[in-house]
Design an enzyme around this catalytic site. Structure first.
Site, short mmCIF file in Angstrom:
data_model
loop_
_atom_site.label_atom_id
_atom_site.label_comp_id
_atom_site.label_asym_id
_atom_site.label_seq_id
_atom_site.Cartn_x
_atom_site.Cartn_y
_atom_site.Cartn_z
N CYS A 65 -29.90 -9.58 -6.69
CA CYS A 65 -30.98 -9.22 -5.78
C CYS A 65 -30.56 -9.28 -4.31
O CYS A 65 -31.30 -8.84 -3.44
CB CYS A 65 -32.19 -10.11 -6.01
SG CYS A 65 -31.91 -11.82 -5.57
N CYS A 134 -35.16 -17.35 -7.53
CA CYS A 134 -35.24 -17.91 -6.18
C CYS A 134 -35.23 -19.43 -6.22
O CYS A 134 -34.55 -20.08 -5.42
CB CYS A 134 -36.50 -17.41 -5.47
SG CYS A 134 -36.56 -15.62 -5.26
#
Length: 167
Positions: A65, A134
């Site tokens: 990402c 994350c």
């Protein structure tokens, strides 16, 4: 992806996550209020002196990402984390995970900080499954910063991975 290298530009950060003319279909769609809070008001943004012996630096990234997270810790002579700073390039969830991680590790011992898991961060921020990477980055950044700190305390005692890589 709403990318931002957090350096204290709160107005820019807030603008990226505020509802636009489309209301909830705008940039805040899918973000929990805790994520928005940490994104609009990131805690502990900045850098510490990476050359200081009592400062550990962790730099991690997620190639899939493009998120990159730098987390630093300052540890006192008793092994307690007295300061933590971060800079993150990534989505709101990556920035929020970094911000929360620095809040949580301040005041803890090195060993206590190593017990923080990505699942704890994800649960606190109510991250959806698609954003779990994350919180994993945040956990990895904590571990990397503390490994760097430990290496600086005894440079002759290399990490097993580094020894294996040299062989």
């Amino acid at each position: 992806m709403a990318a931002l290298w957090v350096t204290g530009g709160r107005a820019a950060a807030a603008a990226l996550l505020r509802p636009g003319p489309m209301g909830l279909a705008g940039p805040t769609a899918g973000y929990h209020k805790k994520v928005v809070d940490h994104y609009e008001n990131p805690r502990n943004v900045g850098s510490l002196d990476k050359s200081a012996k009592n400062v550990g630096t962790g730099l991690v990234g997620a190639p899939a990402c493009g998120d990159v997270m730098k987390l630093q810790v300052e540890v006192d002579k008793n092994g307690k984390i007295i300061d933590a700073r971060f800079k993150t390039f990534g989505c709101g969830s990556a920035i929020a995970s970094s911000s929360l991680a620095t809040e949580w590790i301040k005041g803890k011992t090195v060993d206590e900080a190593l017990k923080i898991r990505n699942t704890d961060i994800a649960k606190e921020l109510c991250l959806p499954p698609v954003k779990l990477h994350c919180s994993m980055l945040a956990e990895d950044a904590i571990k990397a910063a503390l490994a760097d700190y430990k290496l600086k305390q005894d440079p002759k005692k290399e990490e097993p991975e580094k020894k294996a890589a040299k062989a």
